[in-house]
Enzyme design. Structure first.
Site, PDB file in Angstrom:
ATOM      1  N   GLY A  87      -2.093   4.295  12.775  1.00 50.90           N
ATOM      2  CA  GLY A  87      -1.452   3.040  13.139  1.00 50.90           C
ATOM      3  C   GLY A  87      -1.591   1.938  12.114  1.00 50.90           C
ATOM      4  O   GLY A  87      -1.055   0.848  12.289  1.00 50.90           O
ATOM      5  N   HIS A  88      -2.284   2.189  10.996  1.00 53.37           N
ATOM      6  CA  HIS A  88      -2.540   1.126  10.003  1.00 53.37           C
ATOM      7  C   HIS A  88      -2.195   1.592   8.608  1.00 53.37           C
ATOM      8  O   HIS A  88      -3.088   1.941   7.844  1.00 53.37           O
ATOM      9  CB  HIS A  88      -4.004   0.717  10.062  1.00 53.37           C
ATOM     10  N   PHE A  89      -1.132   1.678   8.172  1.00 54.12           N
ATOM     11  CA  PHE A  89       0.208   1.485   8.718  1.00 54.12           C
ATOM     12  C   PHE A  89       0.948   2.796   8.556  1.00 54.12           C
ATOM     13  O   PHE A  89       0.787   3.425   7.512  1.00 54.12           O
ATOM     14  CB  PHE A  89       0.936   0.384   7.967  1.00 54.12           C
TER      15      PHE A  89
END
Length: 186
Positions: A87-89
């Protein structure tokens, strides 16, 4: 006498210094590390025996150098398999700054544990107590090796203060001053 001459050869001594087993103290005969003391190395198995952290939060893969009461140099191999990269990124994976600081704090914890000469048990915790001057200078991406150099600034009343840097190659990625403390829990 032939053996003695060969032992005095600088090339032989440099080869011997470069092949120090993990967990050993690297100290060439009659010499010490550049900053004055012996160097201790740790592999992942020894780190697991010292820190209570486990996957996915254990962020130190190897200790390259450690001088009790002075400094530690520790390595984090950053891989695409890290859970935070989901999720990052998703379009450009970058290691979160808080994870770099956590890794630096884990290196500091290893230095403190070795300095005090204790092993943490189920009733002991090493807390990250504070941070000052955190700066992020370069993104850390999958494939990078993040090398932390953490120096013990002072230790008083069970609180340890450190100055640390994390570099990728020769480029500074993160720097901060950290405070940590070891506490017994009930």
């Amino acid at each position: 006498s032939r053996r003695r001459r060969r032992d005095d050869d600088p090339q032989v001594q440099s080869v011997r210094r470069s092949h120090v087993p993990v967990g050993a103290t690297a100290r060439p005969k009659g010499r010490s590390a550049p900053w004055g003391g012996p160097v201790t190395l740790m592999d992942i198995h020894q780190i697991l025996g010292k820190l209570p952290h486990r996957y996915p939060i254990l962020l130190i893969d190897r200790v390259l150098e450690l001088e009790k009461g002075v400094r530690i140099k520790a390595l984090k191999n950053v891989t695409i398999n890290e859970p935070f990269f989901l999720g990052h990124f998703p379009h450009r994976p970058v290691m979160p700054g808080v994870m770099m600081l956590e890794a630096m704090a884990q290196a500091a914890a290893l230095l403190s544990i070795e300095t005090v000469g204790v092993d943490l048990d189920d009733k002991s915790v090493f807390y990250f107590a504070g941070i000052d001057g955190a700066r992020f200078k370069r993104p850390v991406e999958p494939g990078d090796q993040l090398v932390f150099d953490v120096m013990l600034d002072r230790a008083k009343a069970g609180i340890f203060k450190f100055k640390g840097q994390g570099k990728v190659g020769s480029e500074l990625a993160v720097e901060a001053e950290l405070m940590c403390t070891m506490r017994r829990v009930v």
